[in-house]
Write a protein that holds these residues in place. Sequence first.
Motif, PDB file in Angstrom:
ATOM      1  N   MET A   1       0.816  -1.192   0.000  1.00  0.00           N
ATOM      2  CA  MET A   1       0.000   0.000   0.000  1.00  0.00           C
ATOM      3  C   MET A   1       0.865   1.264   0.000  1.00  0.00           C
ATOM      4  N   ILE A   2       1.893   1.291   0.842  1.00  0.00           N
ATOM      5  CA  ILE A   2       2.786   2.449   0.916  1.00  0.00           C
ATOM      6  C   ILE A   2       3.518   2.632  -0.410  1.00  0.00           C
ATOM      7  N   LEU A   3       3.961   1.529  -1.004  1.00  0.00           N
ATOM      8  CA  LEU A   3       4.671   1.617  -2.280  1.00  0.00           C
ATOM      9  C   LEU A   3       3.766   2.146  -3.390  1.00  0.00           C
ATOM     10  N   THR A   4       2.503   1.781  -3.351  1.00  0.00           N
ATOM     11  CA  THR A   4       1.558   2.288  -4.344  1.00  0.00           C
ATOM     12  C   THR A   4       1.342   3.787  -4.177  1.00  0.00           C
ATOM     13  N   ILE A   5       1.299   4.258  -2.950  1.00  0.00           N
ATOM     14  CA  ILE A   5       1.157   5.696  -2.699  1.00  0.00           C
ATOM     15  C   ILE A   5       2.408   6.437  -3.174  1.00  0.00           C
ATOM     16  N   ILE A   6       3.589   5.886  -2.881  1.00  0.00           N
ATOM     17  CA  ILE A   6       4.836   6.498  -3.369  1.00  0.00           C
ATOM     18  C   ILE A   6       4.845   6.529  -4.888  1.00  0.00           C
ATOM     19  N   PHE A   7       4.400   5.428  -5.502  1.00  0.00           N
ATOM     20  CA  PHE A   7       4.315   5.366  -6.969  1.00  0.00           C
ATOM     21  C   PHE A   7       3.418   6.477  -7.506  1.00  0.00           C
ATOM     22  N   PHE A   8       2.217   6.609  -6.939  1.00  0.00           N
ATOM     23  CA  PHE A   8       1.273   7.599  -7.439  1.00  0.00           C
ATOM     24  C   PHE A   8       1.778   9.017  -7.227  1.00  0.00           C
ATOM     25  N   LEU A   9       2.324   9.320  -6.048  1.00  0.00           N
ATOM     26  CA  LEU A   9       2.827  10.672  -5.776  1.00  0.00           C
ATOM     27  C   LEU A   9       4.029  11.012  -6.660  1.00  0.00           C
ATOM     28  N   GLY A  10       4.923  10.053  -6.872  1.00  0.00           N
ATOM     29  CA  GLY A  10       6.062  10.291  -7.763  1.00  0.00           C
ATOM     30  C   GLY A  10       5.623  10.520  -9.191  1.00  0.00           C
ATOM     31  N   LEU A  11       4.649   9.729  -9.644  1.00  0.00           N
ATOM     32  CA  LEU A  11       4.126   9.908 -10.996  1.00  0.00           C
ATOM     33  C   LEU A  11       3.405  11.241 -11.135  1.00  0.00           C
ATOM     34  N   LEU A  12       2.625  11.614 -10.128  1.00  0.00           N
ATOM     35  CA  LEU A  12       1.921  12.902 -10.157  1.00  0.00           C
ATOM     36  C   LEU A  12       2.909  14.064 -10.209  1.00  0.00           C
ATOM     37  N   SER A  13       3.945  14.008  -9.395  1.00  0.00           N
ATOM     38  CA  SER A  13       4.958  15.063  -9.398  1.00  0.00           C
ATOM     39  C   SER A  13       5.653  15.150 -10.752  1.00  0.00           C
ATOM     40  N   GLY A  14       5.974  14.014 -11.330  1.00  0.00           N
ATOM     41  CA  GLY A  14       6.625  14.006 -12.639  1.00  0.00           C
ATOM     42  C   GLY A  14       5.733  14.537 -13.743  1.00  0.00           C
ATOM     43  N   VAL A  15       4.448  14.188 -13.711  1.00  0.00           N
ATOM     44  CA  VAL A  15       3.513  14.673 -14.730  1.00  0.00           C
ATOM     45  C   VAL A  15       3.339  16.186 -14.617  1.00  0.00           C
ATOM     46  N   ILE A  16       3.211  16.691 -13.397  1.00  0.00           N
ATOM     47  CA  ILE A  16       3.067  18.142 -13.210  1.00  0.00           C
ATOM     48  C   ILE A  16       4.320  18.865 -13.691  1.00  0.00           C
ATOM     49  N   ASN A  17       5.499  18.330 -13.369  1.00  0.00           N
ATOM     50  CA  ASN A  17       6.744  18.953 -13.827  1.00  0.00           C
ATOM     51  C   ASN A  17       6.840  18.973 -15.342  1.00  0.00           C
ATOM     52  N   SER A  18       6.559  17.846 -15.966  1.00  0.00           N
ATOM     53  CA  SER A  18       6.703  17.795 -17.423  1.00  0.00           C
ATOM     54  C   SER A  18       5.696  18.719 -18.107  1.00  0.00           C
ATOM     55  N   ARG A  19       4.491  18.829 -17.546  1.00  0.00           N
ATOM     56  CA  ARG A  19       3.500  19.745 -18.121  1.00  0.00           C
ATOM     57  C   ARG A  19       3.941  21.200 -17.952  1.00  0.00           C
ATOM     58  N   SER A  20       4.526  21.519 -16.808  1.00  0.00           N
ATOM     59  CA  SER A  20       5.007  22.880 -16.577  1.00  0.00           C
ATOM     60  C   SER A  20       6.141  23.240 -17.534  1.00  0.00           C
ATOM     61  N   VAL A  21       7.054  22.308 -17.745  1.00  0.00           N
ATOM     62  CA  VAL A  21       8.163  22.556 -18.676  1.00  0.00           C
ATOM     63  C   VAL A  21       7.634  22.716 -20.101  1.00  0.00           C
ATOM     64  N   THR A  22       6.647  21.916 -20.485  1.00  0.00           N
ATOM     65  CA  THR A  22       6.063  22.029 -21.818  1.00  0.00           C
ATOM     66  C   THR A  22       5.391  23.385 -22.007  1.00  0.00           C
ATOM     67  N   VAL A  23       4.656  23.835 -21.004  1.00  0.00           N
ATOM     68  CA  VAL A  23       4.001  25.146 -21.089  1.00  0.00           C
ATOM     69  C   VAL A  23       5.040  26.258 -21.178  1.00  0.00           C
ATOM     70  N   THR A  24       6.119  26.156 -20.389  1.00  0.00           N
ATOM     71  CA  THR A  24       7.193  27.154 -20.441  1.00  0.00           C
ATOM     72  C   THR A  24       7.829  27.197 -21.825  1.00  0.00           C
ATOM     73  N   ARG A  25       8.068  26.034 -22.408  1.00  0.00           N
ATOM     74  CA  ARG A  25       8.639  25.985 -23.766  1.00  0.00           C
ATOM     75  C   ARG A  25       7.709  26.661 -24.764  1.00  0.00           C
ATOM     76  N   LYS A  26       6.422  26.413 -24.645  1.00  0.00           N
ATOM     77  CA  LYS A  26       5.468  27.021 -25.579  1.00  0.00           C
ATOM     78  C   LYS A  26       5.389  28.532 -25.396  1.00  0.00           C
ATOM     79  N   ILE A  27       5.465  28.996 -24.152  1.00  0.00           N
ATOM     80  CA  ILE A  27       5.430  30.436 -23.893  1.00  0.00           C
ATOM     81  C   ILE A  27       6.626  31.130 -24.537  1.00  0.00           C
ATOM     82  N   HIS A  28       7.798  30.526 -24.419  1.00  0.00           N
ATOM     83  CA  HIS A  28       9.025  31.119 -24.958  1.00  0.00           C
ATOM     84  C   HIS A  28       9.293  30.717 -26.398  1.00  0.00           C
TER      85      HIS A  28
END
Length: 120
Positions: free
Chosen positions: A1-28
């Motif tokens: 259960m703990i590993l699944t939560i770590i998996f989900f939080l790590g994936l969520l953090s990575g998805v948010i980061n990659s989306r932010s970088v993509t938006v920054t690239r498009k802005i510039h």
Amino acid sequence: MILTIIFFLGLLSGVINSRSVTVTRKIHNAPYGFIPLGQRPLPTIIAFLGGPIAISAIVIWGFISIKWFYVIISWIICGAICRLFVEKKFNFPLSNLILFYSDLFTILCALALWILYFVI
């Protein structure tokens, strides 16, 4: 259960980061591999490790350790959370400092998953 939560939080953090970088690239109107002005070498290295490498490690761990359809469903849910809640509620794209710490969190999640996978 703990590993699944770590998996989900790590994936969520990575998805948010990659989306932010993509938006920054498009802005510039910048190409892939865009490094913002003034960004130091350490955040650039952490962004590379926290981006494609850590997300890939988390997803590979998910395919090995849990059912494949949970990984796909989690990816879709993380994308929906990023799009519907994070982008609309916070100042998006995220600042370099927030991205740095979030990338560190993604790397730590990936390391924790793989270390616990080999230890347990």
